[in-house]
Scaffold this motif. Sequence first.
Motif, PDB file in Angstrom:
ATOM      1  N   VAL A  24       0.767  -1.147  -0.071  1.00 32.30           N
ATOM      2  CA  VAL A  24       0.072  -0.272   0.050  1.00 32.30           C
ATOM      3  C   VAL A  24       0.809   1.327   0.031  1.00 32.30           C
ATOM      4  O   VAL A  24       0.434   2.198  -0.792  1.00 32.30           O
ATOM      5  CB  VAL A  24      -0.887  -0.078   1.234  1.00 32.30           C
ATOM      6  CG1 VAL A  24      -1.665   1.185   1.426  1.00 32.30           C
ATOM      7  CG2 VAL A  24      -2.050  -1.011   1.233  1.00 32.30           C
ATOM      8  N   SER A  25       1.987   1.170   0.799  1.00 34.78           N
ATOM      9  CA  SER A  25       2.820   2.425   0.951  1.00 34.78           C
ATOM     10  C   SER A  25       3.524   2.741  -0.228  1.00 34.78           C
ATOM     11  O   SER A  25       3.690   3.895  -0.821  1.00 34.78           O
ATOM     12  CB  SER A  25       3.735   2.422   1.996  1.00 34.78           C
ATOM     13  OG  SER A  25       3.227   2.309   3.429  1.00 34.78           O
ATOM     14  N   ALA A  26       3.935   1.429  -1.079  1.00 33.36           N
ATOM     15  CA  ALA A  26       4.415   1.779  -2.415  1.00 33.36           C
ATOM     16  C   ALA A  26       3.600   2.350  -3.526  1.00 33.36           C
ATOM     17  O   ALA A  26       4.105   3.115  -4.293  1.00 33.36           O
ATOM     18  CB  ALA A  26       4.930   0.442  -2.872  1.00 33.36           C
ATOM     19  N   LEU A  27       2.148   1.959  -3.422  1.00 34.70           N
ATOM     20  CA  LEU A  27       1.283   2.585  -4.139  1.00 34.70           C
ATOM     21  C   LEU A  27       1.080   4.067  -4.119  1.00 34.70           C
ATOM     22  O   LEU A  27       1.095   4.735  -5.063  1.00 34.70           O
ATOM     23  CB  LEU A  27      -0.202   1.780  -4.072  1.00 34.70           C
ATOM     24  CG  LEU A  27      -1.278   2.371  -4.788  1.00 34.70           C
ATOM     25  CD1 LEU A  27      -0.948   2.109  -6.298  1.00 34.70           C
ATOM     26  CD2 LEU A  27      -2.453   1.403  -4.558  1.00 34.70           C
ATOM     27  N   LEU A  28       0.972   4.396  -2.834  1.00 36.95           N
ATOM     28  CA  LEU A  28       0.600   5.736  -2.475  1.00 36.95           C
ATOM     29  C   LEU A  28       1.840   6.627  -2.890  1.00 36.95           C
ATOM     30  O   LEU A  28       1.644   7.935  -3.298  1.00 36.95           O
ATOM     31  CB  LEU A  28       0.335   5.858  -0.822  1.00 36.95           C
ATOM     32  CG  LEU A  28      -0.977   5.137  -0.434  1.00 36.95           C
ATOM     33  CD1 LEU A  28      -1.075   5.220   1.231  1.00 36.95           C
ATOM     34  CD2 LEU A  28      -2.084   5.856  -1.172  1.00 36.95           C
ATOM     35  N   LEU A  29       2.964   6.239  -2.610  1.00 38.45           N
ATOM     36  CA  LEU A  29       4.203   6.867  -3.043  1.00 38.45           C
ATOM     37  C   LEU A  29       4.313   6.972  -4.387  1.00 38.45           C
ATOM     38  O   LEU A  29       4.739   8.105  -5.069  1.00 38.45           O
ATOM     39  CB  LEU A  29       5.661   6.090  -2.148  1.00 38.45           C
ATOM     40  CG  LEU A  29       5.472   6.440  -0.639  1.00 38.45           C
ATOM     41  CD1 LEU A  29       6.656   5.583  -0.044  1.00 38.45           C
ATOM     42  CD2 LEU A  29       5.861   7.924  -0.423  1.00 38.45           C
ATOM     43  N   SER A  30       4.218   5.823  -4.986  1.00 37.20           N
ATOM     44  CA  SER A  30       4.444   6.112  -6.620  1.00 37.20           C
ATOM     45  C   SER A  30       3.506   6.826  -7.247  1.00 37.20           C
ATOM     46  O   SER A  30       3.608   7.330  -8.313  1.00 37.20           O
ATOM     47  CB  SER A  30       4.317   4.610  -7.237  1.00 37.20           C
ATOM     48  OG  SER A  30       5.172   3.663  -6.851  1.00 37.20           O
ATOM     49  N   ALA A  31       2.160   6.983  -6.632  1.00 36.59           N
ATOM     50  CA  ALA A  31       1.184   7.614  -7.393  1.00 36.59           C
ATOM     51  C   ALA A  31       1.435   9.233  -7.187  1.00 36.59           C
ATOM     52  O   ALA A  31       0.871   9.970  -7.867  1.00 36.59           O
ATOM     53  CB  ALA A  31      -0.211   7.292  -6.716  1.00 36.59           C
ATOM     54  N   VAL A  32       2.708   9.621  -6.564  1.00 36.35           N
ATOM     55  CA  VAL A  32       2.994  11.042  -6.700  1.00 36.35           C
ATOM     56  C   VAL A  32       4.379  11.244  -7.277  1.00 36.35           C
ATOM     57  O   VAL A  32       5.123  12.345  -7.215  1.00 36.35           O
ATOM     58  CB  VAL A  32       2.657  11.804  -5.341  1.00 36.35           C
ATOM     59  CG1 VAL A  32       1.325  11.898  -4.800  1.00 36.35           C
ATOM     60  CG2 VAL A  32       3.555  10.993  -4.233  1.00 36.35           C
ATOM     61  N   ASP A  80      14.198   4.526  -5.843  1.00 34.09           N
ATOM     62  CA  ASP A  80      15.186   4.162  -4.717  1.00 34.09           C
ATOM     63  C   ASP A  80      14.627   4.690  -3.414  1.00 34.09           C
ATOM     64  O   ASP A  80      14.997   3.959  -2.322  1.00 34.09           O
ATOM     65  CB  ASP A  80      16.460   4.818  -5.108  1.00 34.09           C
ATOM     66  CG  ASP A  80      16.539   6.243  -5.107  1.00 34.09           C
ATOM     67  OD1 ASP A  80      15.599   6.863  -5.560  1.00 34.09           O
ATOM     68  OD2 ASP A  80      17.534   6.831  -4.455  1.00 34.09           O
ATOM     69  N   ALA A  81      13.904   5.752  -3.250  1.00 29.93           N
ATOM     70  CA  ALA A  81      13.403   6.213  -2.027  1.00 29.93           C
ATOM     71  C   ALA A  81      12.253   5.230  -1.433  1.00 29.93           C
ATOM     72  O   ALA A  81      12.111   4.879  -0.350  1.00 29.93           O
ATOM     73  CB  ALA A  81      12.907   7.426  -2.114  1.00 29.93           C
TER      74      ALA A  81
END
Length: 240
Positions: free
Chosen positions: A144-152, A157-158
């Motif tokens: 879920v975190s990867a999705l939310l971060l990727s979406a912006v 690497d972060a």
Amino acid sequence: MPTTDPIDALVNLRDLGGHPTGNGVVTRQGVVYRSDAPHIDDRAPEHMLRWPPEVVVDLRDSAEVGDREHPLAAVAAVRHVALLEELQDTDLEFDDAVQELTAFYQSIINGASKKLVEVFRIVLDADGPALIHCAAGKDRTGVVSALLLSAVGVRRDAIVADYLHTDRNMFRVLRRLDVAPVLPPGVDEEKVQDLMSTPTEAIESVLTAFAAHEDGALGWLRSHGATNEELRRWHQKFLP
């Protein structure tokens, strides 16, 4: 991360703010947190920008939650989104734990896409900080975190570094777990220790799956029902 007793404080808690995007902008703090499962007697964290959260998204299954009231129910709106309950018929059989986790994460993306979008919308519509957690705050919370971060547009690497951050917390997380974390269907319990690690290959596979869509994670969300207006609002909310 403060050095607190793992029995009475969240040990895998962090703000998803402060992560750099490709154009150098960093995500806004106080929007979304990730953590291990809260306990009823936990002390309030002192290092968070705002606490308690406005909304809690509990990704655990009903077997993990039971009939217990959520420890933060008195101070936050709690939403249960059982991410794995649709995946019980998934057959994952690999000799290597890294392959097993990679397949597990892919099964979440492919088999629980509606629930991932549901979590996205809960966080998007929250009037204050949203806390996302499962049991350890590693696998379900990691996807879920990867999705939310990727979406912006947070740099790959972060996102990987944020996922790996859990590794340093796992000993204390395991001490806090009052029930065994839910594992992929068919997993031999002897593999538990390996599966509690954070191999980069597993989260990289999630990011690669998002990147296969036009516009990356935005395209993935759009293809699973998110609207352009919702995606615009997420950028506006999570980026300064």
